[in-house]
Design a protein around this motif. Sequence first.
Motif, PDB file in Angstrom:
ATOM      1  N   TYR A 115       0.822  -1.210   0.000  1.00 25.33           N
ATOM      2  CA  TYR A 115       0.000   0.000   0.000  1.00 25.33           C
ATOM      3  C   TYR A 115       0.857   1.263   0.000  1.00 25.33           C
ATOM      4  N   PHE A 116       1.911   1.296   0.822  1.00 24.16           N
ATOM      5  CA  PHE A 116       2.777   2.465   0.861  1.00 24.16           C
ATOM      6  C   PHE A 116       3.601   2.596  -0.421  1.00 24.16           C
ATOM      7  N   LYS A 117       3.938   1.467  -1.040  1.00 21.73           N
ATOM      8  CA  LYS A 117       4.694   1.516  -2.295  1.00 21.73           C
ATOM      9  C   LYS A 117       3.912   2.212  -3.406  1.00 21.73           C
ATOM     10  N   ILE A 118       2.583   2.111  -3.347  1.00 21.21           N
ATOM     11  CA  ILE A 118       1.780   2.736  -4.391  1.00 21.21           C
ATOM     12  C   ILE A 118       1.203   4.082  -3.938  1.00 21.21           C
ATOM     13  N   GLY A 119       1.748   4.614  -2.835  1.00 20.44           N
ATOM     14  CA  GLY A 119       1.403   5.970  -2.427  1.00 20.44           C
ATOM     15  C   GLY A 119       0.208   6.107  -1.516  1.00 20.44           C
ATOM     16  N   GLY A 120      -0.156   5.047  -0.817  1.00 22.37           N
ATOM     17  CA  GLY A 120      -1.290   5.120   0.101  1.00 22.37           C
ATOM     18  C   GLY A 120      -1.032   6.057   1.268  1.00 22.37           C
TER      19      GLY A 120
ATOM     20  N   LEU B 288     -15.566  -6.116  -4.862  1.00 19.96           N
ATOM     21  CA  LEU B 288     -14.539  -5.710  -3.909  1.00 19.96           C
ATOM     22  C   LEU B 288     -14.737  -4.252  -3.502  1.00 19.96           C
ATOM     23  N   GLU B 289     -15.061  -3.402  -4.452  1.00 19.52           N
ATOM     24  CA  GLU B 289     -15.273  -1.990  -4.121  1.00 19.52           C
ATOM     25  C   GLU B 289     -16.429  -1.820  -3.143  1.00 19.52           C
ATOM     26  N   SER B 290     -17.514  -2.539  -3.353  1.00 17.37           N
ATOM     27  CA  SER B 290     -18.652  -2.417  -2.428  1.00 17.37           C
ATOM     28  C   SER B 290     -18.270  -2.911  -1.035  1.00 17.37           C
ATOM     29  N   ALA B 291     -17.413  -3.931  -0.965  1.00 14.01           N
ATOM     30  CA  ALA B 291     -16.967  -4.436   0.334  1.00 14.01           C
ATOM     31  C   ALA B 291     -16.107  -3.403   1.050  1.00 14.01           C
ATOM     32  N   VAL B 292     -15.209  -2.740   0.301  1.00 18.86           N
ATOM     33  CA  VAL B 292     -14.375  -1.692   0.904  1.00 18.86           C
ATOM     34  C   VAL B 292     -15.257  -0.588   1.477  1.00 18.86           C
ATOM     35  N   ARG B 293     -16.223  -0.130   0.699  1.00 16.57           N
ATOM     36  CA  ARG B 293     -17.110   0.940   1.155  1.00 16.57           C
ATOM     37  C   ARG B 293     -17.953   0.493   2.357  1.00 16.57           C
ATOM     38  N   LYS B 294     -18.299  -0.777   2.395  1.00 18.19           N
ATOM     39  CA  LYS B 294     -19.132  -1.303   3.484  1.00 18.19           C
ATOM     40  C   LYS B 294     -18.385  -1.347   4.808  1.00 18.19           C
ATOM     41  N   VAL B 295     -17.130  -1.786   4.789  1.00 22.13           N
ATOM     42  CA  VAL B 295     -16.427  -2.024   6.057  1.00 22.13           C
ATOM     43  C   VAL B 295     -15.657  -0.812   6.564  1.00 22.13           C
ATOM     44  N   ALA B 296     -15.312   0.121   5.694  1.00 22.04           N
ATOM     45  CA  ALA B 296     -14.504   1.265   6.123  1.00 22.04           C
ATOM     46  C   ALA B 296     -15.318   2.168   7.052  1.00 22.04           C
ATOM     47  N   SER B 297     -14.743   2.502   8.179  1.00 20.80           N
ATOM     48  CA  SER B 297     -15.447   3.330   9.157  1.00 20.80           C
ATOM     49  C   SER B 297     -15.353   4.813   8.831  1.00 20.80           C
ATOM     50  N   GLU B 298     -14.400   5.180   7.943  1.00 20.07           N
ATOM     51  CA  GLU B 298     -14.243   6.570   7.571  1.00 20.07           C
ATOM     52  C   GLU B 298     -14.626   6.782   6.101  1.00 20.07           C
ATOM     53  N   ILE B 299     -14.831   8.029   5.732  1.00 22.11           N
ATOM     54  CA  ILE B 299     -15.119   8.364   4.346  1.00 22.11           C
ATOM     55  C   ILE B 299     -13.810   8.319   3.568  1.00 22.11           C
ATOM     56  N   LEU B 300     -13.791   7.529   2.497  1.00 22.52           N
ATOM     57  CA  LEU B 300     -12.593   7.391   1.680  1.00 22.52           C
ATOM     58  C   LEU B 300     -12.854   7.981   0.304  1.00 22.52           C
ATOM     59  N   ASP B 301     -11.886   8.744  -0.211  1.00 23.90           N
ATOM     60  CA  ASP B 301     -12.064   9.262  -1.562  1.00 23.90           C
ATOM     61  C   ASP B 301     -11.735   8.170  -2.583  1.00 23.90           C
ATOM     62  N   GLY B 302     -12.078   8.423  -3.816  1.00 23.41           N
ATOM     63  CA  GLY B 302     -11.898   7.421  -4.860  1.00 23.41           C
ATOM     64  C   GLY B 302     -10.463   6.979  -5.030  1.00 23.41           C
ATOM     65  N   ASN B 303      -9.516   7.895  -4.836  1.00 24.72           N
ATOM     66  CA  ASN B 303      -8.106   7.564  -4.967  1.00 24.72           C
ATOM     67  C   ASN B 303      -7.675   6.544  -3.925  1.00 24.72           C
ATOM     68  N   GLU B 304      -8.114   6.728  -2.686  1.00 24.13           N
ATOM     69  CA  GLU B 304      -7.743   5.789  -1.623  1.00 24.13           C
ATOM     70  C   GLU B 304      -8.444   4.438  -1.822  1.00 24.13           C
ATOM     71  N   ILE B 305      -9.676   4.446  -2.265  1.00 22.62           N
ATOM     72  CA  ILE B 305     -10.374   3.186  -2.535  1.00 22.62           C
ATOM     73  C   ILE B 305      -9.643   2.408  -3.619  1.00 22.62           C
ATOM     74  N   THR B 306      -9.182   3.097  -4.648  1.00 20.73           N
ATOM     75  CA  THR B 306      -8.416   2.444  -5.718  1.00 20.73           C
ATOM     76  C   THR B 306      -7.150   1.796  -5.167  1.00 20.73           C
ATOM     77  N   LYS B 307      -6.463   2.485  -4.256  1.00 18.47           N
ATOM     78  CA  LYS B 307      -5.228   1.937  -3.675  1.00 18.47           C
ATOM     79  C   LYS B 307      -5.516   0.747  -2.761  1.00 18.47           C
ATOM     80  N   ILE B 308      -6.628   0.785  -2.046  1.00 17.00           N
ATOM     81  CA  ILE B 308      -7.007  -0.358  -1.206  1.00 17.00           C
ATOM     82  C   ILE B 308      -7.331  -1.571  -2.092  1.00 17.00           C
ATOM     83  N   ILE B 309      -8.051  -1.336  -3.163  1.00 18.25           N
ATOM     84  CA  ILE B 309      -8.373  -2.422  -4.094  1.00 18.25           C
ATOM     85  C   ILE B 309      -7.093  -2.988  -4.703  1.00 18.25           C
ATOM     86  N   ASP B 310      -6.168  -2.122  -5.076  1.00 19.86           N
ATOM     87  CA  ASP B 310      -4.888  -2.568  -5.639  1.00 19.86           C
ATOM     88  C   ASP B 310      -4.120  -3.410  -4.627  1.00 19.86           C
ATOM     89  N   THR B 311      -4.137  -2.996  -3.365  1.00 18.37           N
ATOM     90  CA  THR B 311      -3.436  -3.739  -2.312  1.00 18.37           C
ATOM     91  C   THR B 311      -4.078  -5.101  -2.090  1.00 18.37           C
TER      92      THR B 311
END
Length: 226
Positions: A33-38, A72-95
């Motif tokens: 995640y940090f390698k891709i700029g998270g 996977l994107e819907s799962a990320v949005r479901k479990v994340a307790s904070e509001i994530l922008d599209g860029n961070e969601i993309t990096k989580i999916i990549d990870t």
Amino acid sequence: MFAGKKALLLDMNSTFMFGEDRFSASEDFSVHYFKIGGALPQDKINEIVRAVYKYLDARYPDENYRHSFPSLESAVRKVASEILDGNEITKIIDTFTFHELGYIPKEYAAALHQLRQRFTLAAVIDIWAPKTAWLNEFERAGISGLFSATSFSSDHGMVKPSPKPFELVLDQLGIANSEAIVVGDSPRRDLGGAKSAGIDCILVGGAEHPDALKSFNSLLELCTKL
């Protein structure tokens, strides 16, 4: 065993791809995640990826999700307790993708080329992340041109042992179920889905079941019996 068979419908994980699904409790997802700029803290990205995996893993065997498995994107949005922008969601999916993806050894790529000389090949694949990384791995391994039809569950939300992914590739190939054999390592998902679709099944990876046509230790062993 192969008399009258035109096509092999191949499972992927632990059939010709290995080292996948690295989601153990000891995994540090922040490294990639940090390698891709998270930008999230280490503990937070690890918490989110583990929660996403737990969310999807709980639904994977549930028949209620067999034909509507969450993206996977819907799962990320479901479990994340904070509001994530599209860029961070993309990096989580990549990870998540990086840890879900396995690799195709050279000898298994060679086995697929050998099988392609005799059969039409198709792949019936359950993955949770978008398929792009797997297509790239197919390209790297030199097998991307071998499959005449594919079903990736993350494209349509249908997961094995549903018969529908198998029926989908049969339709793409334009052949009858009696002309195909499913090859996979899971009695429940591969054999179970094949039976539901009326297709014969060979198990590999050491799995055995009385309903299978045959069981082999690996796809490589199967190739020696052709």
